[in-house]
Design a protein around this motif. Structure first.
Motif, PDB file in Angstrom:
ATOM      1  N   ARG A  58       0.852  -1.184   0.000  1.00 47.53           N
ATOM      2  CA  ARG A  58       0.000   0.000   0.000  1.00 47.53           C
ATOM      3  C   ARG A  58       0.898   1.248   0.000  1.00 47.53           C
ATOM      4  O   ARG A  58       1.896   1.291   0.707  1.00 47.53           O
ATOM      5  CB  ARG A  58      -0.909   0.009   1.225  1.00 47.53           C
ATOM      6  CG  ARG A  58      -1.883  -1.171   1.268  1.00 47.53           C
ATOM      7  CD  ARG A  58      -2.717  -1.155   2.541  1.00 47.53           C
ATOM      8  NE  ARG A  58      -1.897  -1.228   3.744  1.00 47.53           N
ATOM      9  CZ  ARG A  58      -1.414  -2.360   4.261  1.00 47.53           C
ATOM     10  NH1 ARG A  58      -1.685  -3.520   3.671  1.00 47.53           N
ATOM     11  NH2 ARG A  58      -0.678  -2.335   5.353  1.00 47.53           N
ATOM     12  N   TYR A  59       0.508   2.213  -0.794  1.00 50.28           N
ATOM     13  CA  TYR A  59       1.296   3.443  -0.835  1.00 50.28           C
ATOM     14  C   TYR A  59       0.362   4.647  -0.870  1.00 50.28           C
ATOM     15  O   TYR A  59      -0.793   4.569  -1.307  1.00 50.28           O
ATOM     16  CB  TYR A  59       2.217   3.471  -2.064  1.00 50.28           C
ATOM     17  CG  TYR A  59       1.488   3.643  -3.384  1.00 50.28           C
ATOM     18  CD1 TYR A  59       1.299   4.898  -3.950  1.00 50.28           C
ATOM     19  CD2 TYR A  59       0.977   2.539  -4.067  1.00 50.28           C
ATOM     20  CE1 TYR A  59       0.629   5.060  -5.146  1.00 50.28           C
ATOM     21  CE2 TYR A  59       0.302   2.682  -5.268  1.00 50.28           C
ATOM     22  CZ  TYR A  59       0.133   3.945  -5.806  1.00 50.28           C
ATOM     23  OH  TYR A  59      -0.548   4.103  -6.999  1.00 50.28           O
ATOM     24  N   VAL A  60       0.864   5.761  -0.381  1.00 50.80           N
ATOM     25  CA  VAL A  60       0.151   7.026  -0.468  1.00 50.80           C
ATOM     26  C   VAL A  60       0.976   7.969  -1.334  1.00 50.80           C
ATOM     27  O   VAL A  60       2.208   8.025  -1.216  1.00 50.80           O
ATOM     28  CB  VAL A  60      -0.122   7.634   0.930  1.00 50.80           C
ATOM     29  CG1 VAL A  60       1.160   8.007   1.644  1.00 50.80           C
ATOM     30  CG2 VAL A  60      -1.064   8.818   0.829  1.00 50.80           C
ATOM     31  N   LEU A  61       0.318   8.653  -2.245  1.00 49.64           N
ATOM     32  CA  LEU A  61       0.978   9.638  -3.102  1.00 49.64           C
ATOM     33  C   LEU A  61       0.651  11.029  -2.578  1.00 49.64           C
ATOM     34  O   LEU A  61      -0.512  11.363  -2.345  1.00 49.64           O
ATOM     35  CB  LEU A  61       0.483   9.499  -4.544  1.00 49.64           C
ATOM     36  CG  LEU A  61       0.921  10.599  -5.526  1.00 49.64           C
ATOM     37  CD1 LEU A  61       2.429  10.593  -5.714  1.00 49.64           C
ATOM     38  CD2 LEU A  61       0.199  10.447  -6.862  1.00 49.64           C
ATOM     39  N   ARG A  62       1.683  11.836  -2.378  1.00 49.29           N
ATOM     40  CA  ARG A  62       1.465  13.212  -1.954  1.00 49.29           C
ATOM     41  C   ARG A  62       2.318  14.142  -2.805  1.00 49.29           C
ATOM     42  O   ARG A  62       3.393  13.756  -3.285  1.00 49.29           O
ATOM     43  CB  ARG A  62       1.791  13.390  -0.468  1.00 49.29           C
ATOM     44  CG  ARG A  62       3.248  13.164  -0.112  1.00 49.29           C
ATOM     45  CD  ARG A  62       3.522  13.442   1.361  1.00 49.29           C
ATOM     46  NE  ARG A  62       4.958  13.420   1.636  1.00 49.29           N
ATOM     47  CZ  ARG A  62       5.512  13.890   2.751  1.00 49.29           C
ATOM     48  NH1 ARG A  62       4.743  14.429   3.686  1.00 49.29           N
ATOM     49  NH2 ARG A  62       6.824  13.823   2.934  1.00 49.29           N
ATOM     50  N   VAL A  63       1.825  15.359  -3.003  1.00 47.25           N
ATOM     51  CA  VAL A  63       2.498  16.336  -3.856  1.00 47.25           C
ATOM     52  C   VAL A  63       2.659  17.635  -3.070  1.00 47.25           C
ATOM     53  O   VAL A  63       1.697  18.139  -2.473  1.00 47.25           O
ATOM     54  CB  VAL A  63       1.709  16.589  -5.148  1.00 47.25           C
ATOM     55  CG1 VAL A  63       2.372  17.668  -5.991  1.00 47.25           C
ATOM     56  CG2 VAL A  63       1.573  15.295  -5.964  1.00 47.25           C
ATOM     57  N   GLU A  64       3.858  18.153  -3.080  1.00 42.04           N
ATOM     58  CA  GLU A  64       4.132  19.387  -2.350  1.00 42.04           C
ATOM     59  C   GLU A  64       3.594  20.601  -3.094  1.00 42.04           C
ATOM     60  O   GLU A  64       3.679  20.686  -4.333  1.00 42.04           O
ATOM     61  CB  GLU A  64       5.647  19.550  -2.155  1.00 42.04           C
ATOM     62  CG  GLU A  64       6.005  20.756  -1.289  1.00 42.04           C
ATOM     63  CD  GLU A  64       7.494  20.987  -1.202  1.00 42.04           C
ATOM     64  OE1 GLU A  64       7.899  21.801  -0.340  1.00 42.04           O
ATOM     65  OE2 GLU A  64       8.259  20.383  -1.980  1.00 42.04           O
ATOM     66  N   GLY A  65       3.044  21.561  -2.356  1.00 41.90           N
ATOM     67  CA  GLY A  65       2.652  22.827  -2.946  1.00 41.90           C
ATOM     68  C   GLY A  65       3.861  23.576  -3.474  1.00 41.90           C
ATOM     69  O   GLY A  65       4.920  23.594  -2.854  1.00 41.90           O
ATOM     70  N   GLY A  66       3.705  24.194  -4.634  1.00 40.31           N
ATOM     71  CA  GLY A  66       4.804  24.904  -5.274  1.00 40.31           C
ATOM     72  C   GLY A  66       5.440  24.132  -6.408  1.00 40.31           C
ATOM     73  O   GLY A  66       6.270  24.675  -7.138  1.00 40.31           O
ATOM     74  N   THR A  67       5.068  22.860  -6.563  1.00 37.11           N
ATOM     75  CA  THR A  67       5.642  22.037  -7.634  1.00 37.11           C
ATOM     76  C   THR A  67       4.970  22.265  -8.982  1.00 37.11           C
ATOM     77  O   THR A  67       5.514  21.899 -10.016  1.00 37.11           O
ATOM     78  CB  THR A  67       5.498  20.544  -7.307  1.00 37.11           C
ATOM     79  OG1 THR A  67       4.100  20.233  -7.178  1.00 37.11           O
ATOM     80  CG2 THR A  67       6.243  20.168  -6.044  1.00 37.11           C
ATOM     81  N   HIS A  68       3.753  22.811  -8.975  1.00 42.13           N
ATOM     82  CA  HIS A  68       2.924  22.925 -10.173  1.00 42.13           C
ATOM     83  C   HIS A  68       2.535  21.553 -10.724  1.00 42.13           C
ATOM     84  O   HIS A  68       2.225  21.429 -11.915  1.00 42.13           O
ATOM     85  CB  HIS A  68       3.619  23.752 -11.266  1.00 42.13           C
ATOM     86  CG  HIS A  68       3.868  25.184 -10.879  1.00 42.13           C
ATOM     87  ND1 HIS A  68       2.957  26.190 -11.081  1.00 42.13           N
ATOM     88  CD2 HIS A  68       4.933  25.755 -10.269  1.00 42.13           C
ATOM     89  CE1 HIS A  68       3.444  27.331 -10.633  1.00 42.13           C
ATOM     90  NE2 HIS A  68       4.643  27.101 -10.122  1.00 42.13           N
ATOM     91  N   VAL A  69       2.531  20.547  -9.878  1.00 39.38           N
ATOM     92  CA  VAL A  69       2.092  19.203 -10.250  1.00 39.38           C
ATOM     93  C   VAL A  69       0.734  18.955  -9.607  1.00 39.38           C
ATOM     94  O   VAL A  69       0.554  19.209  -8.410  1.00 39.38           O
ATOM     95  CB  VAL A  69       3.101  18.128  -9.791  1.00 39.38           C
ATOM     96  CG1 VAL A  69       2.573  16.723 -10.094  1.00 39.38           C
ATOM     97  CG2 VAL A  69       4.450  18.348 -10.473  1.00 39.38           C
ATOM     98  N   ASP A  70      -0.211  18.477 -10.384  1.00 40.00           N
ATOM     99  CA  ASP A  70      -1.553  18.183  -9.900  1.00 40.00           C
ATOM    100  C   ASP A  70      -1.587  16.760  -9.351  1.00 40.00           C
ATOM    101  O   ASP A  70      -1.338  15.805 -10.085  1.00 40.00           O
ATOM    102  CB  ASP A  70      -2.550  18.340 -11.043  1.00 40.00           C
ATOM    103  CG  ASP A  70      -3.984  18.186 -10.587  1.00 40.00           C
ATOM    104  OD1 ASP A  70      -4.357  17.072 -10.171  1.00 40.00           O
ATOM    105  OD2 ASP A  70      -4.735  19.172 -10.660  1.00 40.00           O
ATOM    106  N   ALA A  71      -1.878  16.626  -8.064  1.00 38.82           N
ATOM    107  CA  ALA A  71      -1.852  15.308  -7.427  1.00 38.82           C
ATOM    108  C   ALA A  71      -2.860  14.353  -8.061  1.00 38.82           C
ATOM    109  O   ALA A  71      -2.559  13.174  -8.273  1.00 38.82           O
ATOM    110  CB  ALA A  71      -2.129  15.453  -5.928  1.00 38.82           C
ATOM    111  N   ALA A  72      -4.051  14.837  -8.359  1.00 38.76           N
ATOM    112  CA  ALA A  72      -5.085  13.975  -8.942  1.00 38.76           C
ATOM    113  C   ALA A  72      -4.697  13.516 -10.339  1.00 38.76           C
ATOM    114  O   ALA A  72      -5.033  12.397 -10.750  1.00 38.76           O
ATOM    115  CB  ALA A  72      -6.425  14.714  -8.974  1.00 38.76           C
ATOM    116  N   ALA A  73      -3.984  14.345 -11.095  1.00 30.97           N
ATOM    117  CA  ALA A  73      -3.533  13.957 -12.431  1.00 30.97           C
ATOM    118  C   ALA A  73      -2.365  12.980 -12.366  1.00 30.97           C
ATOM    119  O   ALA A  73      -2.229  12.089 -13.205  1.00 30.97           O
ATOM    120  CB  ALA A  73      -3.137  15.200 -13.227  1.00 30.97           C
TER     121      ALA A  73
END
Length: 212
Positions: A58-73
């Protein structure tokens, strides 16, 4: 070798145009000089694309603010690569289950700005441009997620490599080396900055050291 026509693909960020024009270094790497805001967005658990294997991580994906990467995408891209039959599910009879609760995860996959990547990876040296696995943390530098590497033919192909390589470390695999010129590189070879021995690009563990 991994190719743009055979890899899970989608726009890696909401739009590359949302970032300033990248700064190129002497090796041809693109740098956004993005600065993180210290806040994280946890991606929704993407639908699993294949049946569970003998061992499920099991893994969780998280994206830091400021990356301009959309977590849902990013979430379905990560899930499809991890559960692709050319990857660890076949090589190691393993599958991967995305979850939205960090407490339920076996490992965390973070897409982080370069400075944050360096901090999460320390004492490993990612020098503002590389990825790492540090304990149960798989950390992808947001510049590599957005722009890829000059050693790969496309951003999509690099996604396959960086995910399978760093998760391969989490699974216990050490670095490997090119077995001969013209063969596909082992996925556990260090391919982000150079590809020694004359091997060609490859991001799938089932395609290591194969002839064209």
């Amino acid at each position: 070798a991994a190719s743009p026509t055979s890899t899970p693909s989608a726009t890696p960020t909401p739009s590359a145009s949302a970032l300033p024009s990248p700064r190129l270094d002497a090796e041809g790497f693109a740098h956004s000089d993005a600065v993180g805001n210290g806040k994280w967005t946890i991606a929704p658990a993407a639908k699993v694309s294949r049946p569970a294997a003998a061992t499920v991580y099991r893994y969780v994906l998280r994206v830091e603010g400021g990356t301009h990467v959309d977590a849902a995408a990013a979430a379905p891209i990560v899930e499809r690569i991890l559960n692709d039959e050319r990857g660890w599910p076949t090589a190691q009879n393993t599958s991967f289950q995305p979850v939205a609760d960090p407490a339920a995860a076996d490992f965390t996959l973070s897409i982080a700005t370069p400075t944050t990547t360096d901090a999460l990876c320390a004492p490993l040296e990612t020098i503002g441009m590389l990825n790492c696995r540090n304990g149960t943390n798989v950390v992808l530098n947001s510049d590599r997620w957005t722009y890829g590497s000059p050693t790969f033919s496309s951003v999509d192909a690099y996604h396959v490599y960086e995910i399978n390589h760093e998760v391969g470390h989490f699974l216990g695999h050490e670095h490997e080396y090119c077995a001969g010129a013209g063969l596909t590189s082992p996925v556990m070879a260090q391919q982000s900055r150079t590809r020694e021995g004359g091997c060609t690009e490859n991001g799938w563990p089932t395609r290591d050291n194969q002839a064209p």
